[in-house]
Design a protein around this motif. Structure first.
Motif, PDB file in Angstrom:
ATOM      1  N   TYR A  44       0.878  -1.134   0.009  1.00  0.00           N
ATOM      2  CA  TYR A  44      -0.202   0.010   0.037  1.00  0.00           C
ATOM      3  C   TYR A  44       0.961   1.386   0.202  1.00  0.00           C
ATOM      4  N   VAL A  45       0.675   2.117  -0.970  1.00  0.00           N
ATOM      5  CA  VAL A  45       1.489   3.356  -1.109  1.00  0.00           C
ATOM      6  C   VAL A  45       0.715   4.495  -0.887  1.00  0.00           C
ATOM      7  N   ILE A  46       0.967   5.109   0.459  1.00  0.00           N
ATOM      8  CA  ILE A  46      -0.255   6.217   0.667  1.00  0.00           C
ATOM      9  C   ILE A  46       0.644   7.613   0.404  1.00  0.00           C
ATOM     10  N   GLY A  47       0.027   8.076  -0.492  1.00  0.00           N
ATOM     11  CA  GLY A  47       0.692   9.322  -0.908  1.00  0.00           C
ATOM     12  C   GLY A  47       1.524   9.345  -2.260  1.00  0.00           C
ATOM     13  N   CYS A  48       1.265   9.900  -3.267  1.00  0.00           N
ATOM     14  CA  CYS A  48       1.783   9.533  -4.711  1.00  0.00           C
ATOM     15  C   CYS A  48       2.500  10.775  -5.337  1.00  0.00           C
ATOM     16  N   GLY A  49       3.355  11.743  -4.183  1.00  0.00           N
ATOM     17  CA  GLY A  49       4.086  12.474  -4.743  1.00  0.00           C
ATOM     18  C   GLY A  49       5.631  11.778  -5.395  1.00  0.00           C
ATOM     19  N   PRO A  50       6.469  12.678  -5.681  1.00  0.00           N
ATOM     20  CA  PRO A  50       7.601  11.949  -6.210  1.00  0.00           C
ATOM     21  C   PRO A  50       8.281  10.727  -5.493  1.00  0.00           C
ATOM     22  N   HIS A  73      -1.421  -1.559  -9.641  1.00  0.00           N
ATOM     23  CA  HIS A  73      -2.568  -2.214  -9.929  1.00  0.00           C
ATOM     24  C   HIS A  73      -3.928  -1.466  -9.455  1.00  0.00           C
ATOM     25  N   VAL A  74      -3.926  -1.007  -8.213  1.00  0.00           N
ATOM     26  CA  VAL A  74      -5.390  -0.372  -7.750  1.00  0.00           C
ATOM     27  C   VAL A  74      -5.079   1.086  -7.340  1.00  0.00           C
ATOM     28  N   VAL A  75      -5.732   2.008  -7.899  1.00  0.00           N
ATOM     29  CA  VAL A  75      -5.619   3.391  -7.427  1.00  0.00           C
ATOM     30  C   VAL A  75      -6.757   3.648  -6.828  1.00  0.00           C
ATOM     31  N   VAL A  76      -6.727   4.516  -5.785  1.00  0.00           N
ATOM     32  CA  VAL A  76      -7.971   4.991  -5.177  1.00  0.00           C
ATOM     33  C   VAL A  76      -7.677   6.372  -4.709  1.00  0.00           C
ATOM     34  N   ASP A  77      -8.894   7.178  -4.749  1.00  0.00           N
ATOM     35  CA  ASP A  77      -9.101   8.370  -4.065  1.00  0.00           C
ATOM     36  C   ASP A  77      -9.518   8.277  -2.657  1.00  0.00           C
ATOM     37  N   PRO A  78      -8.563   8.559  -1.514  1.00  0.00           N
ATOM     38  CA  PRO A  78      -9.194   8.288  -0.141  1.00  0.00           C
ATOM     39  C   PRO A  78     -10.322   9.038   0.157  1.00  0.00           C
ATOM     40  N   ARG A  79     -10.984   9.990  -0.442  1.00  0.00           N
ATOM     41  CA  ARG A  79     -11.931  10.733  -0.259  1.00  0.00           C
ATOM     42  C   ARG A  79     -13.300   9.619  -0.455  1.00  0.00           C
ATOM     43  N   THR A  80     -13.030   9.003  -1.307  1.00  0.00           N
ATOM     44  CA  THR A  80     -14.220   7.870  -1.653  1.00  0.00           C
ATOM     45  C   THR A  80     -14.050   6.383  -1.469  1.00  0.00           C
ATOM     46  N   ALA A  81     -12.620   5.961  -1.111  1.00  0.00           N
ATOM     47  CA  ALA A  81     -12.559   4.829  -1.027  1.00  0.00           C
ATOM     48  C   ALA A  81     -11.497   4.626   0.097  1.00  0.00           C
TER      49      ALA A  81
END
Length: 386
Positions: free
Chosen positions: A168-174, A210-218
């Motif tokens: 799980y990668v939380i935060g997709c900055g550089p 493989h899966v990308v989520v918007d934490p506001r909705t998921a």
């Protein structure tokens, strides 16, 4: 030579004396430099960073009153050598270098020191022993990304994640994007990425999530196609009951040896690996609360503020903590070759290029994640906007 000097948070393009390589050092003509998130922090919070570095024994981090040339993501052409060098490369050879030099036994972090001019300049001095030739015709545009991608590779290697574990990668900055690219390169089969920014989520998918989520909705921890076996403490306790009931059906069997073997071989449910790449107060504790039982939490986000956690919650879930920064020379070299042989494609990260006069505008643009991920500097470019 021309360089961009930062003092009191302001950038100015100036003519400064060209650096001269000392013993064991090389002079490079800068081909590309990268703007790192830590450069943004160094500009905005230099005194805070200096205090933090001093607390771990490094006393050369610049303060707001100092004049410093940033730039620790370095790619350039060999121009000349200092004394006591092996002269490994011909003039004009394209190389990358780890951002550190030393005088005697005193090390300096290039681009993060008033004593070691960084790559926001026409020329830079680097240490020959920490320099690597660029293979396979890799462009300077991509070779310069060796440094930030090596940060991601180091975090992945420190985690010791297996291909079967969920990341799980939380935060997709550089930093988060670099970790995603390196998880993909390492063959991890399930990578879940989470970020508020639509642009960063798209980049995460391009780099291998493989899966990308918007934490506001998921909830990212509920979005994996492979749900954790041990999500809660009762499930963990019941696993122990189930195991003991099965093993004690044979009264004389030394069941305890199975537990010893599991410990020695590190078997059993090894849990998820969570990479914290946000770096704001409260993020670590919120991930401890949300992550599945037996998770490993790798902290790669640069939080500059004091933070708190609830230790008993981490104890109850048996969360492992790791903190990751930088890389070693082997990881740096391996990252360079992964870029050169196509194992990792860094192209999606590059969203703009400016010349020296465009650095101030580039820093401003990087404040909007919908506009840019990684902006490069070409000292020969006349571009003043990314």
């Amino acid at each position: 030579m021309k360089a961009v000097v930062c003092s009191q948070g302001e950038f100015t393009v100036r003519d400064i004396p060209a650096p001269r390589p000392g013993p064991g050092q090389i002079l490079l003509q800068v081909a590309r430099a990268g703007i790192c998130g830590s450069d943004l922090h160094l500009r905005a919070y230099p005194d805070q960073l200096a205090d933090t570095f001093a607390s771990v024994g490094y006393n050369d981090s610049p303060r707001s009153s100092d004049e410093v040339v940033f730039g620790h993501e370095i790619c350039g052409e060999v121009v000349g050598y200092g004394p006591d060098t092996h002269r490994r490369w011909r003039p004009g050879s394209l190389v990358v270098s780890m951002p550190m030099i030393r005088t005697g036994r005193t090390p300096y972090l290039v681009g993060s020191s008033a004593q070691a001019t960084g790559a926001y300049a026409e020329q830079i001095v680097v240490q020959e022993s920490m320099t690597f030739d660029v293979p396979n015709g890799l462009s300077a545009q991509h070779a310069v990304l060796t440094e930030p991608m090596a940060v991601g590779w180091h975090a992945v290697r420190r985690s010791r994640i297996s291909k079967k574990q969920t990341a799980y990668v939380i935060g997709c900055g550089p930093v988060g994007l670099a970790i995603i690219g390196m998880l993909k390169a390492g063959g991890v089969r399930t990578i879940i990425a989470s970020d508020f920014s639509p642009t960063r989520r798209r980049l995460a998918a391009r780099l291998g999530a493989h899966v990308v989520v918007d934490p506001r909705t998921a909830d990212p921890f509920e979005s994996s196609p492979n749900p954790p076996k041990l999500g809660t403490l009762p499930e963990y306790i019941n696993l122990g009951f189930d195991a003991m009931e099965k093993m004690r059906k044979a009264p004389k069997a030394p069941w305890w040896l199975a537990f010893r073997a599991m410990h020695q071989l590190q078997l059993g449910d090894s849990g998820a690996v969570v990479f914290e790449c946000v770096g704001v107060p409260g993020m670590i504790d919120s991930l401890v609360e949300a992550a599945p039982m037996m998770s490993k939490l790798v902290v790669a986000g640069a939080c500059l503020e004091p933070d708190t956690i609830q230790p008993m919650r981490a104890i109850g879930k048996e969360i492992d903590f790791l903190f990751s920064a930088g890389y070693n020379p082997g990881e740096y070299r391996d990252t360079l070759h992964m870029l050169a042989d196509g194992t990792v494609d860094p192209a999606p990260l590059v969203t703009g290029t400016v010349g020296l006069h465009g650095i101030d505008a580039a820093f401003t643009a990087l404040g909007d994640p919908e506009r840019h991920a990684k902006i490069l500097i070409d000292p020969l470019s006349t571009a003043v906007a990314p």
